[in-house]
Design a protein around this motif. Sequence first.
Motif, PDB file in Angstrom:
ATOM      1  N   HIS A  24       0.855  -1.162   0.156  1.00 24.61           N
ATOM      2  CA  HIS A  24      -0.028  -0.034  -0.087  1.00 24.61           C
ATOM      3  C   HIS A  24       0.967   1.106  -0.043  1.00 24.61           C
ATOM      4  CE1 HIS A  24      -3.370  -2.646   0.930  1.00 24.61           C
ATOM      5  NE2 HIS A  24      -2.674  -3.057   1.893  1.00 24.61           N
TER       6      HIS A  24
ATOM      7  N   PRO B 209       4.119   3.820  -1.534  1.00 28.10           N
ATOM      8  CA  PRO B 209       4.621   4.380  -2.769  1.00 28.10           C
ATOM      9  C   PRO B 209       5.777   4.233  -3.096  1.00 28.10           C
ATOM     10  CG  PRO B 209       3.832   6.216  -1.573  1.00 28.10           C
ATOM     11  CD  PRO B 209       3.482   5.009  -0.759  1.00 28.10           C
TER      12      PRO B 209
ATOM     13  N   SER C 229      11.623  16.389  -6.570  1.00 31.48           N
ATOM     14  CA  SER C 229      10.290  15.608  -6.334  1.00 31.48           C
ATOM     15  C   SER C 229      10.255  15.137  -4.879  1.00 31.48           C
ATOM     16  CB  SER C 229      10.465  14.172  -7.103  1.00 31.48           C
ATOM     17  OG  SER C 229      11.590  13.566  -6.977  1.00 31.48           O
TER      18      SER C 229
ATOM     19  N   GLN D 123       7.080  16.241  -2.546  1.00 21.60           N
ATOM     20  CA  GLN D 123       5.732  15.437  -2.811  1.00 21.60           C
ATOM     21  C   GLN D 123       5.707  13.818  -2.534  1.00 21.60           C
ATOM     22  OE1 GLN D 123       2.978  16.855  -4.599  1.00 21.60           O
ATOM     23  NE2 GLN D 123       2.164  15.018  -3.715  1.00 21.60           N
ATOM     24  N   LYS D 124       7.119  13.395  -2.741  1.00 20.47           N
ATOM     25  CA  LYS D 124       7.282  11.764  -2.575  1.00 20.47           C
ATOM     26  C   LYS D 124       7.041  11.595  -0.853  1.00 20.47           C
ATOM     27  CE  LYS D 124       9.784   9.916  -6.451  1.00 20.47           C
ATOM     28  NZ  LYS D 124      10.724   8.953  -6.670  1.00 20.47           N
TER      29      LYS D 124
ATOM     30  N   ALA E 261       5.468  13.328   1.125  1.00 19.85           N
ATOM     31  CA  ALA E 261       4.094  13.480   1.553  1.00 19.85           C
ATOM     32  C   ALA E 261       3.377  12.515   0.924  1.00 19.85           C
ATOM     33  CB  ALA E 261       3.478  14.938   1.026  1.00 19.85           C
ATOM     34  N   ASP E 262       3.373  11.911  -0.139  1.00 18.06           N
ATOM     35  CA  ASP E 262       2.523  10.900  -0.607  1.00 18.06           C
ATOM     36  C   ASP E 262       2.781   9.425   0.233  1.00 18.06           C
ATOM     37  OD1 ASP E 262       1.563  12.280  -2.719  1.00 18.06           O
ATOM     38  OD2 ASP E 262       3.174  11.519  -4.263  1.00 18.06           O
ATOM     39  N   PHE E 263       4.131   9.297   0.742  1.00 17.20           N
ATOM     40  CA  PHE E 263       4.444   8.077   1.469  1.00 17.20           C
ATOM     41  C   PHE E 263       3.334   8.384   2.801  1.00 17.20           C
ATOM     42  CE2 PHE E 263       6.489   6.177   4.716  1.00 17.20           C
ATOM     43  CZ  PHE E 263       6.625   4.881   4.294  1.00 17.20           C
TER      44      PHE E 263
ATOM     45  N   LEU F 141       0.877  10.053   3.384  1.00 18.32           N
ATOM     46  CA  LEU F 141      -0.707  10.013   3.166  1.00 18.32           C
ATOM     47  C   LEU F 141      -0.977   8.488   3.216  1.00 18.32           C
ATOM     48  CD1 LEU F 141      -1.026  13.210   1.017  1.00 18.32           C
ATOM     49  CD2 LEU F 141      -1.752  12.888   3.320  1.00 18.32           C
ATOM     50  N   ALA F 142      -0.136   7.674   2.310  1.00 18.13           N
ATOM     51  CA  ALA F 142      -0.508   6.407   2.074  1.00 18.13           C
ATOM     52  C   ALA F 142      -0.506   5.599   3.344  1.00 18.13           C
ATOM     53  CB  ALA F 142       0.437   5.814   1.087  1.00 18.13           C
TER      54      ALA F 142
ATOM     55  N   ALA G 276       1.797  20.057   0.261  1.00 21.66           N
ATOM     56  CA  ALA G 276       1.355  18.605  -0.373  1.00 21.66           C
ATOM     57  C   ALA G 276       0.566  17.701   0.686  1.00 21.66           C
ATOM     58  CB  ALA G 276       2.699  17.708  -1.002  1.00 21.66           C
ATOM     59  N   LEU G 277       1.029  17.656   1.815  1.00 24.54           N
ATOM     60  CA  LEU G 277       0.697  17.201   3.040  1.00 24.54           C
ATOM     61  C   LEU G 277      -0.656  17.692   3.577  1.00 24.54           C
ATOM     62  CD1 LEU G 277       1.156  14.355   4.628  1.00 24.54           C
ATOM     63  CD2 LEU G 277       2.581  15.878   6.384  1.00 24.54           C
TER      64      LEU G 277
END
Length: 297
Positions: free
Chosen positions: A78, A80, A119, A122-123, A125-127, A129-130, A242-243
């Motif tokens: 789940h 990224p 990047s 964003q990476k 934040a994406d981690f 959030l996931a 982003a977060l």
Amino acid sequence: MPPPLKGNPVADKDLARALLEEQFPDWAHLPLRLLTPGGSDHVIHRLGDDMALRLPRGDWAAGQAAKEHRWLPRIAPHLPLAVPTPLALGRPGQGYPYHWSVARWLDGHTPTPGGQHPSTPQKLADFLLALQALPPADEPLPGPSLPSYDPDTRAAIAATAHTFDAAAMTALWDAALRAPHDPAAPLWLHGDFHTGNLLADDHGRLTAVIDFGGLGIGDPAVDLMVAYTLLGPASRAAFREALAPDEATWLRGMGWALATGLNAYTAYAATHPHVAAQTSRQITQALAEFSELPRVR
């Protein structure tokens, strides 16, 4: 964060080899290479070309191998970014008192603070959030509590008053403790989300997150320490956008950055110059941002 590395088991190559021969003889013939400086929680040996053997340094890290062995396979699909793949859970033996682990080797290097790839915000934040979106665990996994750090943090502020601004640190710490937090709405957290637990490729792009010994469910602000260990002001602002945490969570994140930075600084700075530099940056970055908040002008 752990105490200074004194009086703990010597997890050298001889011990690593003996444990493999005893418990996983199919791997015992493979070359072992000690990684230095390794981690503050584990002595790490590269095993062959594609595995890592991790041995806890002391009691504070004793349960991490079992936690990672149980949870990483469940959460990895789940997320990224890559995370370690546990291959085996070793048990105490050969006079060594802790469970230990063998995991798949992850290529990469530690990213450079303040000089990361565009990047990266964003990476990160994406981690997070996931991770935060994962369903609740089916067993208690309590994360750390900011108030529980209060006595040690205030002691560290006093001990480092000759190096950092004690009044500014106290003001930040008091504000972070006052920032609202609803403990009835916990989220998944990494628990030790800082520069040293990230991997990047040769172009500086984040590829993996490692060391999930602090994995738990609680206040996600603890993972915002990465904003001060890795990012500079501009990339920190992009990460925050982003977060999209609320203001109270972001403020508690500054408190976590201060508390964890001071803990590591007081424990290691006298003997580990690289830790002194890293944690000094972490502390001063948090103080600089806090000083710019409207409430303290």
